[in-house]
Write a protein that holds these residues in place. Structure first.
Motif, mmCIF file in Angstrom:
data_model
loop_
_atom_site.group_PDB
_atom_site.id
_atom_site.type_symbol
_atom_site.label_atom_id
_atom_site.label_comp_id
_atom_site.label_asym_id
_atom_site.label_seq_id
_atom_site.Cartn_x
_atom_site.Cartn_y
_atom_site.Cartn_z
ATOM 1 N N TYR A 25 0.815 -1.219 0.000
ATOM 2 C CA TYR A 25 0.000 0.000 0.000
ATOM 3 C C TYR A 25 0.850 1.271 0.000
ATOM 4 N N CYS A 26 0.317 2.302 -0.659
ATOM 5 C CA CYS A 26 0.976 3.611 -0.734
ATOM 6 C C CYS A 26 -0.068 4.690 -0.511
ATOM 7 N N PHE A 27 0.392 5.886 -0.226
ATOM 8 C CA PHE A 27 -0.516 7.037 -0.117
ATOM 9 C C PHE A 27 -1.251 7.214 -1.450
ATOM 10 N N LYS A 28 -0.466 7.173 -2.526
ATOM 11 C CA LYS A 28 -1.034 7.380 -3.859
ATOM 12 C C LYS A 28 -0.251 6.524 -4.842
ATOM 13 N N LYS A 29 -0.926 5.958 -5.830
ATOM 14 C CA LYS A 29 -0.212 5.202 -6.863
ATOM 15 C C LYS A 29 0.464 6.194 -7.817
ATOM 16 N N CYS A 30 1.800 6.123 -7.931
ATOM 17 C CA CYS A 30 2.508 7.040 -8.830
ATOM 18 C C CYS A 30 2.263 6.618 -10.282
ATOM 19 N N ASP A 31 2.251 7.602 -11.178
ATOM 20 C CA ASP A 31 1.859 7.310 -12.568
ATOM 21 C C ASP A 31 2.815 6.362 -13.294
ATOM 22 N N TYR A 32 4.098 6.386 -12.914
ATOM 23 C CA TYR A 32 5.092 5.595 -13.653
ATOM 24 C C TYR A 32 5.320 4.223 -13.028
ATOM 25 N N CYS A 33 4.638 3.947 -11.908
ATOM 26 C CA CYS A 33 5.019 2.799 -11.079
ATOM 27 C C CYS A 33 4.508 1.474 -11.620
ATOM 28 N N ASP A 34 5.449 0.540 -11.719
ATOM 29 C CA ASP A 34 5.164 -0.763 -12.282
ATOM 30 C C ASP A 34 5.150 -1.854 -11.192
ATOM 31 N N PHE A 35 5.458 -1.451 -9.950
ATOM 32 C CA PHE A 35 5.433 -2.437 -8.854
ATOM 33 C C PHE A 35 3.989 -2.760 -8.507
ATOM 34 N N TYR A 36 3.788 -3.884 -7.816
ATOM 35 C CA TYR A 36 2.436 -4.111 -7.334
ATOM 36 C C TYR A 36 2.216 -3.202 -6.115
ATOM 37 N N SER A 37 1.352 -2.197 -6.271
ATOM 38 C CA SER A 37 1.074 -1.265 -5.180
ATOM 39 C C SER A 37 -0.302 -0.640 -5.393
ATOM 40 N N GLU A 38 -0.935 -0.261 -4.294
ATOM 41 C CA GLU A 38 -2.266 0.356 -4.377
ATOM 42 C C GLU A 38 -2.264 1.653 -3.570
ATOM 43 N N GLY A 80 10.036 -3.967 1.932
ATOM 44 C CA GLY A 80 9.900 -3.119 0.745
ATOM 45 C C GLY A 80 8.456 -2.985 0.319
ATOM 46 N N GLY A 81 8.254 -2.321 -0.823
ATOM 47 C CA GLY A 81 6.857 -2.147 -1.230
ATOM 48 C C GLY A 81 6.736 -1.555 -2.621
ATOM 49 N N GLY A 82 5.577 -0.933 -2.868
ATOM 50 C CA GLY A 82 4.675 -0.295 -1.915
ATOM 51 C C GLY A 82 5.420 0.666 -0.965
ATOM 52 N N THR A 83 4.777 0.957 0.109
ATOM 53 C CA THR A 83 5.358 1.866 1.096
ATOM 54 C C THR A 83 5.307 1.220 2.478
ATOM 55 N N PRO A 84 6.341 0.461 2.842
ATOM 56 C CA PRO A 84 6.302 -0.227 4.130
ATOM 57 C C PRO A 84 6.230 0.719 5.330
ATOM 58 N N GLY A 152 3.334 12.078 -10.856
ATOM 59 C CA GLY A 152 2.089 11.708 -10.172
ATOM 60 C C GLY A 152 2.357 11.219 -8.772
ATOM 61 N N ARG A 153 3.420 11.750 -8.132
ATOM 62 C CA ARG A 153 3.753 11.326 -6.763
ATOM 63 C C ARG A 153 3.140 12.262 -5.740
ATOM 64 N N HIS A 154 2.808 11.721 -4.609
ATOM 65 C CA HIS A 154 2.303 12.532 -3.516
ATOM 66 C C HIS A 154 3.429 13.470 -3.033
HETATM 67 S S1 SF4 Z 1 5.657 1.779 -4.755
HETATM 68 FE FE1 SF4 Z 1 6.720 3.751 -4.732
HETATM 69 S S2 SF4 Z 1 6.665 4.363 -6.874
HETATM 70 FE FE2 SF4 Z 1 5.114 2.784 -6.634
HETATM 71 S S3 SF4 Z 1 3.194 3.842 -6.176
HETATM 72 FE FE3 SF4 Z 1 4.146 3.362 -4.234
HETATM 73 S S4 SF4 Z 1 5.335 5.197 -3.698
HETATM 74 FE FE4 SF4 Z 1 4.868 5.310 -5.885
#
Ligand code: SF4
Length: 390
Positions: A25-38, A80-84, A152-154
């Motif tokens: 999980y993250c505050f916001k999904k960044c526009d360029y991000c390819d990791f699995y994150s929400e 790691g993450g996401g945003t641990p 597109g980052r917070h």
């Molecule tokens: S993992 Fe990092 S780059 Fe990806 S959406 Fe989350 S904060 Fe952004």
């Protein structure tokens, strides 16, 4: 061999294990991000408790599938993450306690966590320090608000402004930041201003990545729709060639193509990926390699928590994989030992012939079984790696 007196020489290590835990999980999904994150906004994740229970369940099940890993000693743990840093310190504390109760830990185990700027504070670092976390990496990317907006980052202005100061006074000494170059809204001057902030603070670790266009991301859709520009290629190659020289002047070792550290501050965990050491990957979207097998978890947090642990294990293929990771290292390594440990006769022969060819062309040095790239290899690296892996 340049710098060899100061640099560690990486070698085959047989009895250790790394653990990677993915918090999606993250505050916001960044526009360029390819990791699995929400992106879930400022609140904690609703399912944090059950997710951490699922981590423990997965660790037990992977250990059942590969009981041999109990004979290994954990010497790196990476959250790691996401945003641990979005999960509570209490949750990480419990998970660490669980890992310690299940495995032997090396005395100097590196325990890392990725932190996003909006979460970084003196208090957080003190909490992490008290629970044994001894390495922190902050995903800065750029200090330029226009650049963060492009990505597109917070952006939390106050936290970005205090970031370097907080890290400089951290009770945890192994700290580093990620910076990104090639962002269209960030000029080359502005990139060097960011870099200077880092250099003046003397922080011991820096990861430098280029902005890339990954399929399926919002950024790639925006480029297709002509709403955003592609990454700045010219700036990228300029910066890429200047940095090794600049950072060396400031006492940093260029130990991997995108990573610089003061001597002794390299990321031990990431070195495992590059030197083919086994690691348990835990959590949704995580990958692992244990006892010569690779696996990947579903990129969906609720599915991950509901379903049985995935038992699809594929045998690892060292003849291809070793080249893709080991030759990203710019610090020296005992190449003959790696080749002997992981390759069959056919692959060995190909590796040795290719490496000798590189040496003749002045791209690397090979002395007493130790390989090291020369700077001339940098811009050709992708092609060189293909040469050895095909
Ligand atoms: S993992 Fe990092 S780059 Fe990806 S959406 Fe989350 S904060 Fe952004």
């Amino acid at each position: 061999m340049e710098l060899l007196d100061k640099q560690s020489i990486w070698q085959v290590r047989n009895s250790y294990l790394g653990v990677y835990v993915h918090f999606p999980y993250c505050f916001k999904k960044c526009d360029y991000c390819d990791f699995y994150s929400e992106g879930i906004g400022p609140s904690p994740a609703n399912d944090e408790k059950s997710l951490f229970q699922s981590y423990q369940k997965e660790i037990l099940e992977r250990t059942k599938h590969f009981p041999e890993i109990k004979n290994r000693t954990i010497d790196t743990v990476f959250f790691g993450g996401g945003t641990p840093s979005k999960a509570s310190s209490e949750s990480w504390k419990e998970l660490l306690g669980f890992l310690r109760s299940e495995f032997a830990f090396a005395e100097d185990t590196e325990i890392s966590i990725e932190v996003n700027p909006e979460d970084l504070s003196e208090k957080l670092l003190e909490e992490y320090h008290s629970l044994g976390i001894n390495r922190v990496n902050v995903g800065v990317q750029t200090f330029e608000p226009k650049g963060l907006e492009f990505l597109g980052r917070h952006y939390d202005r106050e936290r970005y402004d205090s970031l370097v100061n907080v890290l400089t006074h951290s009770p945890i000494k192994r700290v580093g930041i990620d910076l990104m170059y090639g962002i269209p809204e960030v000029s080359q001057d502005s990139f060097y201003r960011d870099l200077n902030l880092f250099l003046q603070a003397g922080l011991p670790h820096l990861s430098l990545y280029s902005l890339t266009l990954e399929k399926g991301t919002q950024y790639s859709r925006d480029v297709t729709d002509h709403k955003k520009k592609e990454p700045e290629e010219n700036i990228q190659s300029d910066i890429l060639t200047n940095l090794p020289v600049l950072l060396k002047k400031h006492g940093y070792l260029w130990y991997e193509v995108s990573n610089y550290a003061k001597p002794g501050f390299e990321s031990k965990h990431n070195l495992k990926y590059w030197t083919y050491e086994p690691y348990l990957g835990i959590g949704p979207g995580a990958h692992g390699m244990i006892e010569g097998h690779r696996y990947g978890n579903p990129r969906n947090s609720s599915l991950y928590q509901k379903k049985q642990t995935n038992t699809k294990y594929e045998p690892a293929d060292p003849s291809t994989e070793l080249s893709l990771t080991l030759f990203r290292l710019f610090s020296p390594f005992r190449y003959l030992d790696f080749i002997d440990a992981y390759l069959d006769a056919g692959a060995k022969d190909k590796y040795l012939r290719t490496i000798e060819g590189w040496e003749k062309k002045g791209l690397c040095s090979i002395e007493s079984g130790v390989f090291q790239w020369k700077p001339a290899a940098l811009l050709l690296l992708d092609d060189l790696i293909l040469e050895i892996s095909l």
